[in-house]
Design an enzyme around this catalytic site. Structure first.
Site, PDB file in Angstrom:
ATOM      1  N   ASN A   1       0.769  -1.121   0.057  1.00 30.67           N
ATOM      2  CA  ASN A   1      -0.035  -0.121   0.154  1.00 30.67           C
ATOM      3  C   ASN A   1       0.864   1.158   0.129  1.00 30.67           C
ATOM      4  O   ASN A   1       2.136   1.207  -0.070  1.00 30.67           O
ATOM      5  CB  ASN A   1      -1.097  -0.124   1.110  1.00 30.67           C
ATOM      6  CG  ASN A   1      -2.135   0.596   0.823  1.00 30.67           C
ATOM      7  OD1 ASN A   1      -2.348   1.525   0.320  1.00 30.67           O
ATOM      8  ND2 ASN A   1      -3.530  -0.058   1.584  1.00 30.67           N
TER       9      ASN A   1
ATOM     10  N   HIS B   1      22.186   0.623  10.965  1.00 30.83           N
ATOM     11  CA  HIS B   1      23.645   1.217  11.170  1.00 30.83           C
ATOM     12  C   HIS B   1      24.356   0.748  12.205  1.00 30.83           C
ATOM     13  O   HIS B   1      23.723   0.824  13.325  1.00 30.83           O
ATOM     14  CB  HIS B   1      23.322   2.817  10.974  1.00 30.83           C
ATOM     15  CG  HIS B   1      22.823   3.337   9.875  1.00 30.83           C
ATOM     16  ND1 HIS B   1      23.578   3.364   8.596  1.00 30.83           N
ATOM     17  CD2 HIS B   1      21.503   3.543   9.373  1.00 30.83           C
ATOM     18  CE1 HIS B   1      22.647   3.798   7.707  1.00 30.83           C
ATOM     19  NE2 HIS B   1      21.392   3.887   8.106  1.00 30.83           N
TER      20      HIS B   1
END
Length: 211
Positions: free
Chosen positions: A102, A132
């Site tokens: 969506n 990260h």
């Protein structure tokens, strides 16, 4: 290929019966534009994308940042507006048949993400197979993992799916959840949350309730 066109014709006839001819034409014009955009990206990244026809609606985009990266899409994949799919390094993204993604979803893949057939993903969902490396204890600035989403899964709005997550078949992920780890098949996953109402006038008690 014949079966694909047969399914398209049967679907069109059914939609005309339910919605009317005019609305069906408008709706499928949008689908046709989405398929054209999908073909554009398939041609642009012809070495990286393996698929049949798929629909990529307005402002959605696919970005491939490495010649080794691969995207495989099954039949009848439908991606609505403002979605972003990014793949880098030797990442592998596999999307099964009849997957629906969506509006405003983000999929970021640097290693491996798999989405099983018939899975539906609601708006504003974020899927990442990496973090990260803020500790910087290696030369790689990323910590890489995998995300596997099974078949016939419903992912609710505003869900965040983190690396090293494995979601089984027929799972419902409640809206607003943050998902990490293994979710067994045939379950409903939700984060238990408590809400506090703290008055800023008077000496009323703090009210707590769970959702």
């Amino acid at each position: 290929m014949v079966n694909i066109f047969k399914k398209i014709i049967m679907t069109l006839l059914s939609e005309i019966k339910k919605r009317g001819l005019f609305i069906t034409i408008l709706m499928n014009l949008s689908h046709l534009i989405g398929i054209t955009r999908g073909l554009f990206y398939k041609v642009l990244y012809f070495r990286n994308i393996n698929s049949t026809f798929f629909s990529l609606q307005a402002n959605s985009k696919i970005e491939v940042f490495n010649k080794k990266a691969k995207i495989t899409m099954g039949k009848f994949v439908f991606i609505r507006k403002n979605a972003s799919i990014r793949i880098d390094f030797d990442g592998v993204l596999q999307i099964g048949n009849n997957v629906f993604i969506n509006d405003n979803c983000n999929i970021n893949c640097v290693n491996r993400i798999t989405i099983g057939k018939n899975t539906k993903i609601a708006p504003n969902v974020c899927i990442n197979d990496h973090d990260h490396n803020y500790k910087k204890n290696t030369t790689d600035h990323l910590i890489r993992g995998e995300v596997t989403i099974g078949e016939n899964v419903w992912v609710g709005s505003n869900v965040v799916i983190l690396r090293d997550t494995h979601i089984g078949d027929n799972v419902v992920v409640a809206a607003g959840s943050v998902v990490k780890g293994t979710i067994p098949s045939n379950t409903i996953f939700l984060n238990k949350r408590e809400t506090e109402l703290k008055p800023y006038k008077g000496k009323e008690k703090v009210v707590q309730f769970s959702i």
